[in-house]
Scaffold this active site. Structure first.
Site, PDB file in Angstrom:
ATOM      1  N   LYS A   1      14.732   4.197   1.629  1.00  0.00           N
ATOM      2  CA  LYS A   1      15.273   3.269   2.672  1.00  0.00           C
ATOM      3  C   LYS A   1      15.266   1.793   1.939  1.00  0.00           C
ATOM      4  O   LYS A   1      16.212   1.148   2.090  1.00  0.00           O
ATOM      5  CB  LYS A   1      14.229   3.065   3.747  1.00  0.00           C
ATOM      6  CG  LYS A   1      14.049   1.760   4.567  1.00  0.00           C
ATOM      7  CD  LYS A   1      13.215   1.835   5.677  1.00  0.00           C
ATOM      8  CE  LYS A   1      11.851   1.247   5.499  1.00  0.00           C
ATOM      9  NZ  LYS A   1      11.567   0.066   5.232  1.00  0.00           N
TER      10      LYS A   1
ATOM     11  N   ASN B   1       9.664  -2.327  -5.035  1.00  0.00           N
ATOM     12  CA  ASN B   1       9.698  -0.950  -4.666  1.00  0.00           C
ATOM     13  C   ASN B   1      10.970  -0.127  -5.288  1.00  0.00           C
ATOM     14  O   ASN B   1      11.079   0.770  -5.771  1.00  0.00           O
ATOM     15  CB  ASN B   1      10.121  -0.746  -3.129  1.00  0.00           C
ATOM     16  CG  ASN B   1       8.881  -0.419  -2.271  1.00  0.00           C
ATOM     17  OD1 ASN B   1       7.944  -0.764  -2.994  1.00  0.00           O
ATOM     18  ND2 ASN B   1       8.887  -0.263  -0.990  1.00  0.00           N
TER      19      ASN B   1
ATOM     20  N   GLU C   1       1.196   5.354   1.179  1.00  0.00           N
ATOM     21  CA  GLU C   1       0.763   6.299   2.048  1.00  0.00           C
ATOM     22  C   GLU C   1      -0.332   7.261   1.236  1.00  0.00           C
ATOM     23  O   GLU C   1      -0.150   7.656   0.333  1.00  0.00           O
ATOM     24  CB  GLU C   1       1.795   7.113   2.760  1.00  0.00           C
ATOM     25  CG  GLU C   1       2.469   6.355   3.769  1.00  0.00           C
ATOM     26  CD  GLU C   1       3.823   7.154   4.505  1.00  0.00           C
ATOM     27  OE1 GLU C   1       3.446   8.134   4.834  1.00  0.00           O
ATOM     28  OE2 GLU C   1       4.695   6.406   4.712  1.00  0.00           O
TER      29      GLU C   1
ATOM     30  N   LEU D   1       0.641  -1.135  -0.118  1.00  0.00           N
ATOM     31  CA  LEU D   1      -0.167   0.027   0.083  1.00  0.00           C
ATOM     32  C   LEU D   1       0.586   1.252   0.078  1.00  0.00           C
ATOM     33  O   LEU D   1       1.951   1.266   0.446  1.00  0.00           O
ATOM     34  CB  LEU D   1      -1.049   0.037   1.289  1.00  0.00           C
ATOM     35  CG  LEU D   1      -0.388   0.075   2.599  1.00  0.00           C
ATOM     36  CD1 LEU D   1       0.136   1.385   3.098  1.00  0.00           C
ATOM     37  CD2 LEU D   1      -1.387  -0.518   3.532  1.00  0.00           C
TER      38      LEU D   1
ATOM     39  N   CYS E   1       9.831   4.815   2.490  1.00  0.00           N
ATOM     40  CA  CYS E   1       9.963   3.479   1.755  1.00  0.00           C
ATOM     41  C   CYS E   1      11.029   3.395   0.680  1.00  0.00           C
ATOM     42  O   CYS E   1      11.939   2.702   0.784  1.00  0.00           O
ATOM     43  CB  CYS E   1       8.444   3.005   1.179  1.00  0.00           C
ATOM     44  SG  CYS E   1       7.349   2.687   2.466  1.00  0.00           S
TER      45      CYS E   1
ATOM     46  N   LEU F   1       5.493   7.451 -13.845  1.00  0.00           N
ATOM     47  CA  LEU F   1       6.320   8.232 -14.780  1.00  0.00           C
ATOM     48  C   LEU F   1       6.171   9.573 -14.544  1.00  0.00           C
ATOM     49  O   LEU F   1       6.487  10.221 -15.612  1.00  0.00           O
ATOM     50  CB  LEU F   1       5.879   7.766 -16.187  1.00  0.00           C
ATOM     51  CG  LEU F   1       6.564   6.508 -16.811  1.00  0.00           C
ATOM     52  CD1 LEU F   1       5.946   6.338 -18.175  1.00  0.00           C
ATOM     53  CD2 LEU F   1       7.899   6.264 -16.706  1.00  0.00           C
TER      54      LEU F   1
HETATM   55  C1  UGA Z   1       5.595   3.222  -1.859  1.00  0.00           C
HETATM   56  C2  UGA Z   1       5.068   2.073  -2.733  1.00  0.00           C
HETATM   57  O1  UGA Z   1       4.358   2.965  -3.790  1.00  0.00           O
HETATM   58  C3  UGA Z   1       4.330   0.891  -2.329  1.00  0.00           C
HETATM   59  O2  UGA Z   1       3.924  -0.049  -3.063  1.00  0.00           O
HETATM   60  C4  UGA Z   1       4.719   0.446  -1.054  1.00  0.00           C
HETATM   61  O3  UGA Z   1       3.823  -0.357  -0.532  1.00  0.00           O
HETATM   62  C5  UGA Z   1       5.312   1.415  -0.104  1.00  0.00           C
HETATM   63  O4  UGA Z   1       6.097   2.541  -0.911  1.00  0.00           O
HETATM   64  C6  UGA Z   1       6.003   0.726   1.080  1.00  0.00           C
HETATM   65  O5  UGA Z   1       7.183   0.140   0.636  1.00  0.00           O
HETATM   66  O6  UGA Z   1       5.397   0.687   2.131  1.00  0.00           O
HETATM   67  P1  UGA Z   1       4.667   5.385  -0.691  1.00  0.00           P
HETATM   68  O7  UGA Z   1       6.219   5.549  -0.243  1.00  0.00           O
HETATM   69  O8  UGA Z   1       3.609   5.480   0.182  1.00  0.00           O
HETATM   70  O9  UGA Z   1       4.590   3.706  -1.389  1.00  0.00           O
HETATM   71  O10 UGA Z   1       4.290   6.323  -1.870  1.00  0.00           O
HETATM   72  P2  UGA Z   1       4.461   6.621  -3.497  1.00  0.00           P
HETATM   73  O11 UGA Z   1       3.095   6.945  -4.020  1.00  0.00           O
HETATM   74  O12 UGA Z   1       5.079   5.402  -4.053  1.00  0.00           O
HETATM   75  O13 UGA Z   1       5.596   7.686  -3.675  1.00  0.00           O
HETATM   76  C7  UGA Z   1       6.762   7.618  -3.422  1.00  0.00           C
HETATM   77  C8  UGA Z   1       7.484   9.154  -3.797  1.00  0.00           C
HETATM   78  O14 UGA Z   1       7.866   8.730  -5.131  1.00  0.00           O
HETATM   79  C9  UGA Z   1       6.927  10.310  -3.620  1.00  0.00           C
HETATM   80  O15 UGA Z   1       7.816  11.330  -3.086  1.00  0.00           O
HETATM   81  C10 UGA Z   1       6.283  10.701  -4.982  1.00  0.00           C
HETATM   82  O16 UGA Z   1       6.321  12.039  -5.050  1.00  0.00           O
HETATM   83  C11 UGA Z   1       7.260   9.981  -5.877  1.00  0.00           C
HETATM   84  N1  UGA Z   1       6.998   9.771  -7.080  1.00  0.00           N
HETATM   85  C12 UGA Z   1       5.978   8.703  -7.347  1.00  0.00           C
HETATM   86  C13 UGA Z   1       7.458  10.304  -8.343  1.00  0.00           C
HETATM   87  O17 UGA Z   1       8.078  11.474  -8.051  1.00  0.00           O
HETATM   88  N2  UGA Z   1       6.858  10.339  -9.655  1.00  0.00           N
HETATM   89  C14 UGA Z   1       5.924   9.274  -9.701  1.00  0.00           C
HETATM   90  O18 UGA Z   1       5.368   9.332 -11.007  1.00  0.00           O
HETATM   91  C15 UGA Z   1       5.598   8.587  -8.485  1.00  0.00           C
END
Ligand code: UGA
Length: 408
Positions: free
Chosen positions: A234, A179, A123, A121, A231, A221
């Site tokens: 780390k 991840n 956040e 999931l 996540c 993307l």
């Molecule tokens: C992430 C994974 O998406 C989950 O599947 C996983 O369960 C979770 O880590 C975990 O290991 O517990 P999360 O860190 O909550 O989830 O958030 P994301 O929506 O994945 O975003 C992570 C970062 O990537 C954010 O800073 C977001 O702004 C950035 N991001 C995301 C981008 O810069 N571009 C994108 O296209 C998508």
């Protein structure tokens, strides 16, 4: 899903607030879910209550990085010790742990069964993602099949999601590799964005065209200020270290991490292009959380950006609709403002750091008159650039040609 759940927490204040239906973090829908299921939920400080009631014991504790970049397993190991090794019970590992952790625990856990069931999931959309997962991974080794069956059944009833049955080590690797792959996708598009800036292409158009290829997919993307949160930073580091500890240099992942660190720092040169030296200039940050719909500031791009701007001598003002309350101590010297407009007031430039939906609807004409110079660096390619240019802004996105009233 109809299951009865006993939740054991070690911080008394959290147990008290959860009993009162108050969730200690900002997560849409979670409070409603907890109050709506109050009759099936018990919160306790006492491990005894949990052991008495439960056959499947999900370990969901934190595994932060240590100084060496490995995962810190102390909270996991404390939980494992307290669970004991009774036959007929299963430990279900939800925490993200290095590959091999499950085998080590299982070898010491006597008759306790061990199942790896990593969580995917996000956040901000945790409730939705949990209730509608793309897949549920259930890893168990020989002898513990009954426990894997029970975990699979518990999820199947509620979600109908496909279950991936596998061994413990593979389940652990699926989590880390997933991840790492998503983080790689983000660093990849960020590098494409950086090249787009040099050659005059628009990365949002490039991502749109790439994403229509089923093999690539359109998700993750979005170029921007890099990934943050508890996540990706780390887990990429932990996987790199896991490989390194056994003598393998994970070259690709090292680059993914480095690209991400540099990406968070690129904004200052965009600002300098317009403002010259940033010394004494005032820069407003819109959004501080690592992504919208959360108050989580862990590894947020805003932390690096604010410190970089201050390092250049700039004064930093900021607004975040949810994270501001916690942000004060993390961002020394940053002036927290009660609204986006108040943060923009008198600023020489603004940077959109977190794409909170409410920022899309700001009155840009008013913002332009309130700011000293109407300059916007849209760190998430989120805002309506036409509206900003019309209001008199110079607009800089990430990986897109800059725009202003003069350039059209
Ligand atoms: C992430 C994974 O998406 C989950 O599947 C996983 O369960 C979770 O880590 C975990 O290991 O517990 P999360 O860190 O909550 O989830 O958030 P994301 O929506 O994945 O975003 C992570 C970062 O990537 C954010 O800073 C977001 O702004 C950035 N991001 C995301 C981008 O810069 N571009 C994108 O296209 C998508």
């Amino acid at each position: 899903m109809g299951h009865r759940v006993v939740l054991r927490e070690i911080v008394p204040e959290k147990v008290e607030s959860l009993r009162a239906g108050e969730v200690p973090i900002h997560e849409p829908g979670l409070s409603e879910l907890i109050t709506g299921n109050a009759e099936r939920l018990t919160f306790t400080l006492d491990m005894g209550d949990l052991l008495e009631a439960a056959r499947l014991i999900f370990v969901c504790v934190e595994t932060p990085p240590t100084y060496s970049g490995d995962a810190d397993l102390r909270a996991v190991m404390r939980a494992v010790e307290e669970i004991g090794d009774d036959e007929g019970r299963a430990l279900v590992m939800k925490s993200t742990v290095p590959v091999g952790t499950g085998r080590t625990i299982a070898s010491r856990a006597g008759d306790l069964a061990y199942v790896s069931c990593p969580e995917f999931l996000r956040e901000g959309s945790a409730v939705q993602d949990f209730l509608h997962p793309d897949r549920v991974v259930v890893g168990a080794d020989a002898g513990d099949e009954w426990a894997a069956d029970a975990v699979a059944a518990a999820y199947e009833v509620g979600t109908g999601a496909p279950i991936v049955r596998t061994d413990v080590s593979s389940a652990e690797m699926i989590k880390l590799a997933s991840n790492a792959f998503l983080a790689t996708k983000i660093s990849f598009i960020n590098e494409i964005a950086n090249v787009c800036e040099e050659v005059g292409a628009d990365v949002t158009e490039v991502a749109r065209g790439m994403g229509m290829d089923d093999r690539i997919g359109s998700k993750f993307l979005n170029a921007g200020l890099g990934f943050g949160g508890s996540c990706f930073p780390k887990d990429t580091q932990a996987l790199k270290m896991l490989a390194g500890n056994i003598g393998y240099h994970f070259q690709l992942l090292s680059s993914v991490i480095e690209v991400n660190e540099l990406q968070k720092r690129r904004v200052t040169s965009k600002l300098s292009k317009h403002l010259g030296s940033l010394d004494g200039k005032r820069v407003a940050l819109l959004g501080l959380a690592f992504k919208p719909d959360t108050d989580d500031m862990r590894e947020a791009s805003s932390l690096v950006l604010a410190a970089r701007l201050q390092g250049e001598g700039a004064e930093v003002t900021a607004f975040d609709p949810v994270a501001a309350a916690r942000a004060g101590e993390l961002l020394p010297g940053v002036q927290m403002r009660p609204s986006a407009m108040a943060a923009l007031d008198g600023a020489d430039a603004a940077v959109l750091v977190t794409e909170w939906p409410e920022f899309a609807d700001l009155d840009w004409s008013e913002a332009a008159t309130r700011m000293k110079t109407p300059l916007m660096v849209d760190g998430r390619n989120f805002l309506d650039d036409d509206a900003l240019v019309e209001a008199g802004f110079a607009y800089e996105g990430i990986g897109r040609p800059p725009r202003s009233a003069n350039s059209g």
